[in-house]
Design a protein around this motif. Sequence first.
Motif, PDB file in Angstrom:
ATOM      1  N   ASP A  68     -29.219  51.740 111.001  1.00 20.34           N
ATOM      2  CA  ASP A  68     -29.055  52.374 112.308  1.00 20.34           C
ATOM      3  C   ASP A  68     -29.667  51.514 113.404  1.00 20.34           C
ATOM      4  OD1 ASP A  68     -31.807  52.802 112.362  1.00 20.34           O
ATOM      5  OD2 ASP A  68     -31.689  54.962 112.096  1.00 20.34           O
ATOM      6  N   GLY A  69     -29.644  52.033 114.618  1.00 20.98           N
ATOM      7  CA  GLY A  69     -30.032  51.249 115.787  1.00 20.98           C
ATOM      8  C   GLY A  69     -31.508  50.960 115.924  1.00 20.98           C
ATOM      9  N   THR A  70     -32.356  51.524 115.047  1.00 18.52           N
ATOM     10  CA  THR A  70     -33.783  51.205 115.104  1.00 18.52           C
ATOM     11  C   THR A  70     -34.113  49.970 114.270  1.00 18.52           C
ATOM     12  OG1 THR A  70     -34.360  52.602 113.196  1.00 18.52           O
ATOM     13  CG2 THR A  70     -34.330  53.653 115.382  1.00 18.52           C
ATOM     14  N   ARG A  71     -33.113  49.358 113.668  1.00 14.10           N
ATOM     15  CA  ARG A  71     -33.330  48.211 112.791  1.00 14.10           C
ATOM     16  C   ARG A  71     -32.619  46.977 113.347  1.00 14.10           C
ATOM     17  NH1 ARG A  71     -36.243  51.797 111.393  1.00 14.10           N
ATOM     18  NH2 ARG A  71     -36.548  52.609 109.274  1.00 14.10           N
ATOM     19  N   PRO A  72     -33.202  45.779 113.153  1.00 15.57           N
ATOM     20  CA  PRO A  72     -32.610  44.567 113.719  1.00 15.57           C
ATOM     21  C   PRO A  72     -31.589  43.893 112.800  1.00 15.57           C
ATOM     22  CG  PRO A  72     -34.736  44.038 112.791  1.00 15.57           C
ATOM     23  CD  PRO A  72     -34.554  45.526 112.596  1.00 15.57           C
ATOM     24  N   GLN A  73     -30.932  44.657 111.959  1.00 24.25           N
ATOM     25  CA  GLN A  73     -29.927  44.060 111.081  1.00 24.25           C
ATOM     26  C   GLN A  73     -28.839  43.359 111.910  1.00 24.25           C
ATOM     27  OE1 GLN A  73     -27.419  46.814 108.968  1.00 24.25           O
ATOM     28  NE2 GLN A  73     -26.448  45.233 107.737  1.00 24.25           N
ATOM     29  N   PRO A  74     -28.436  42.155 111.532  1.00 25.86           N
ATOM     30  CA  PRO A  74     -27.331  41.482 112.241  1.00 25.86           C
ATOM     31  C   PRO A  74     -25.978  42.035 111.802  1.00 25.86           C
ATOM     32  CG  PRO A  74     -28.161  40.069 110.491  1.00 25.86           C
ATOM     33  CD  PRO A  74     -29.065  41.273 110.529  1.00 25.86           C
ATOM     34  N   ARG A  75     -25.742  43.279 112.189  1.00 25.22           N
ATOM     35  CA  ARG A  75     -24.508  43.975 111.790  1.00 25.22           C
ATOM     36  C   ARG A  75     -23.272  43.253 112.309  1.00 25.22           C
ATOM     37  NH1 ARG A  75     -28.640  47.988 112.981  1.00 25.22           N
ATOM     38  NH2 ARG A  75     -28.597  46.923 114.975  1.00 25.22           N
ATOM     39  N   HIS A  76     -23.385  42.644 113.496  1.00 28.42           N
ATOM     40  CA  HIS A  76     -22.244  41.970 114.113  1.00 28.42           C
ATOM     41  C   HIS A  76     -21.798  40.755 113.303  1.00 28.42           C
ATOM     42  CE1 HIS A  76     -25.733  39.715 115.401  1.00 28.42           C
ATOM     43  NE2 HIS A  76     -24.961  38.733 115.846  1.00 28.42           N
ATOM     44  N   LEU A  77     -22.658  40.294 112.395  1.00 30.14           N
ATOM     45  CA  LEU A  77     -22.304  39.197 111.493  1.00 30.14           C
ATOM     46  C   LEU A  77     -21.970  39.709 110.089  1.00 30.14           C
ATOM     47  CD1 LEU A  77     -25.111  36.633 112.463  1.00 30.14           C
ATOM     48  CD2 LEU A  77     -22.710  36.584 113.180  1.00 30.14           C
ATOM     49  N   MET A  78     -22.764  40.642 109.591  1.00 30.19           N
ATOM     50  CA  MET A  78     -22.623  41.076 108.209  1.00 30.19           C
ATOM     51  C   MET A  78     -21.369  41.913 107.968  1.00 30.19           C
ATOM     52  SD  MET A  78     -26.602  41.883 107.163  1.00 30.19           S
ATOM     53  CE  MET A  78     -26.232  41.889 105.392  1.00 30.19           C
ATOM     54  N   ILE A  79     -21.098  42.858 108.862  1.00 29.56           N
ATOM     55  CA  ILE A  79     -19.935  43.724 108.647  1.00 29.56           C
ATOM     56  C   ILE A  79     -18.627  42.925 108.739  1.00 29.56           C
ATOM     57  CG2 ILE A  79     -18.693  45.752 109.474  1.00 29.56           C
ATOM     58  CD1 ILE A  79     -21.357  46.336 108.029  1.00 29.56           C
ATOM     59  N   PRO A  80     -18.431  42.059 109.742  1.00 30.10           N
ATOM     60  CA  PRO A  80     -17.212  41.240 109.744  1.00 30.10           C
ATOM     61  C   PRO A  80     -17.090  40.354 108.500  1.00 30.10           C
ATOM     62  CG  PRO A  80     -18.206  41.215 111.917  1.00 30.10           C
ATOM     63  CD  PRO A  80     -19.194  41.888 110.995  1.00 30.10           C
ATOM     64  N   ALA A  81     -18.218  39.846 107.993  1.00 36.56           N
ATOM     65  CA  ALA A  81     -18.165  39.009 106.798  1.00 36.56           C
ATOM     66  C   ALA A  81     -17.655  39.802 105.595  1.00 36.56           C
ATOM     67  CB  ALA A  81     -19.545  38.435 106.501  1.00 36.56           C
ATOM     68  N   VAL A  82     -18.123  41.040 105.456  1.00 29.51           N
ATOM     69  CA  VAL A  82     -17.651  41.883 104.355  1.00 29.51           C
ATOM     70  C   VAL A  82     -16.171  42.226 104.539  1.00 29.51           C
ATOM     71  CG1 VAL A  82     -17.899  44.115 103.207  1.00 29.51           C
ATOM     72  CG2 VAL A  82     -19.935  42.840 103.902  1.00 29.51           C
ATOM     73  N   LEU A  83     -15.797  42.577 105.756  1.00 28.49           N
ATOM     74  CA  LEU A  83     -14.396  42.925 106.022  1.00 28.49           C
ATOM     75  C   LEU A  83     -13.471  41.742 105.751  1.00 28.49           C
ATOM     76  CD1 LEU A  83     -14.783  45.042 109.287  1.00 28.49           C
ATOM     77  CD2 LEU A  83     -14.432  45.868 106.948  1.00 28.49           C
ATOM     78  N   ALA A  84     -13.952  40.523 106.024  1.00 27.29           N
ATOM     79  CA  ALA A  84     -13.140  39.339 105.758  1.00 27.29           C
ATOM     80  C   ALA A  84     -12.881  39.180 104.262  1.00 27.29           C
ATOM     81  CB  ALA A  84     -13.836  38.096 106.309  1.00 27.29           C
ATOM     82  N   GLU A  85     -13.855  39.548 103.438  1.00 25.86           N
ATOM     83  CA  GLU A  85     -13.651  39.482 101.989  1.00 25.86           C
ATOM     84  C   GLU A  85     -12.667  40.553 101.517  1.00 25.86           C
ATOM     85  OE1 GLU A  85     -15.314  37.084  99.571  1.00 25.86           O
ATOM     86  OE2 GLU A  85     -14.949  36.321 101.595  1.00 25.86           O
TER      87      GLU A  85
END
Length: 431
Positions: A68-85
């Motif tokens: 969620d938004g309280t965490r600094p996860q680089p979602r903008h990189l990780m989620i597209p990478a998974v979707l690309a797979e």
Amino acid sequence: MRVKLAYGRTGLEVPLPDNRTTVIEPPHLPEVEDPAGTLREAMREPVHGPPLRDLLRPGQTVAITMCDGTRPQPRHLMIPAVLAELAGTVSPCDVTIVVATGTHRGNTRAELAQMLGEELASSVRVVNHDARDPEQLVWMGQHGQAVPVWLNRHWVEADLRITTGYVEPHMFAGFTGGPKTVVPGLTGLDTALTLYSAERIADPQAAWGVCKGNPVYDDIRAVAAAVGNVDFSLDVLLNRDHQIVAAFGGSLFHAHSEARHAARELAMRPVRGEFDIVLTSNGGYPMDQNLYQCNKGLSAAAAIVKPGGTIICAAECRDGFPDHGDYRRILMSAPSPHELLADIESRRSAIADQWQAQVLAKVLIKARVIMRTDHLGAAELSKAHLESTDHLGDTIEALLAEYGPDARICVLPTGPQTIPYVVGRRRSSVR
């Protein structure tokens, strides 16, 4: 000397005496040269188990977690990478991104767009997990040490389940990421409250970096193993600028084991003896959005402050205590930290947010706590047993004079991104 603390989005500089100050920071590892390539490699050459692509079948429904938004996860990189797979095998309309809120509030549409990017947030189904909504939950039975397990329906009913997150030490669950993304990230409130009960948190092994023998982590692992149904896990390590420095993919527990070993070396630092004053942050935005989250920075500081010493925490707290949940009410429900802790530990029924109040009460019993924040006033902080300052330099100067010429100060500029421990004490196990 001047030290810049991670504070909000901009940081906060503070003057400190050269000869009495120890600064502890994580080593600054550079971002990997090709973040997308690093993530792709972690999914195609996993730590253990088959590559993600080998698990895909046409027509599958897929659930993917993100923090969620309280965490600094680089979602903008990780989620597209998974979707690309997934592309070419799984249809985008069969994918659901589930925000692993745990017991936190859901993120707004604007926040999701900020976390993922407007285009991605608009093109993929994104749902906030709600631990308090029975319509979202599926009963999965009791597991571990009598943990009643309710789990997110979107997750349970998907054909393929993928976790994404980041790994760093956690103040009573050992480490973040891995199984914690699902348990308690996607569990019902009763499940989370049982896992984070006063009794479990009071155990000495429920601590930063400890997994073996930690009653909180043991049950997180047991529940995740029994009903988490994780098919593939993707975790990253971050540097102090929240950039990816390593990625680990594969079967849940193997990938998490490798990640947490690396995280321990990155984040945990030895010190010689305790300090009269510890100045900490909570890692800046998004981790310092509210006082509830600040327990991480305060707990890290409490590990090395002398009994009767002072912890100063600089955190923006733009979201207040926060206003949702029971945290403010619980903190203000007793006249002293000792009575607050006794009340929490004597209760047989769980109270939302009680574990964070329990953590803060223990810190306050050991040391005085002074907050530097732009969004919480001195009066309301006082009701929560906290002091306030608007001038860090003046406050530190006064404290050093009070504690005497031999007083020492330690600074944790990035807060819980560095977890100090006193040399000579039994070190944590990450097995």
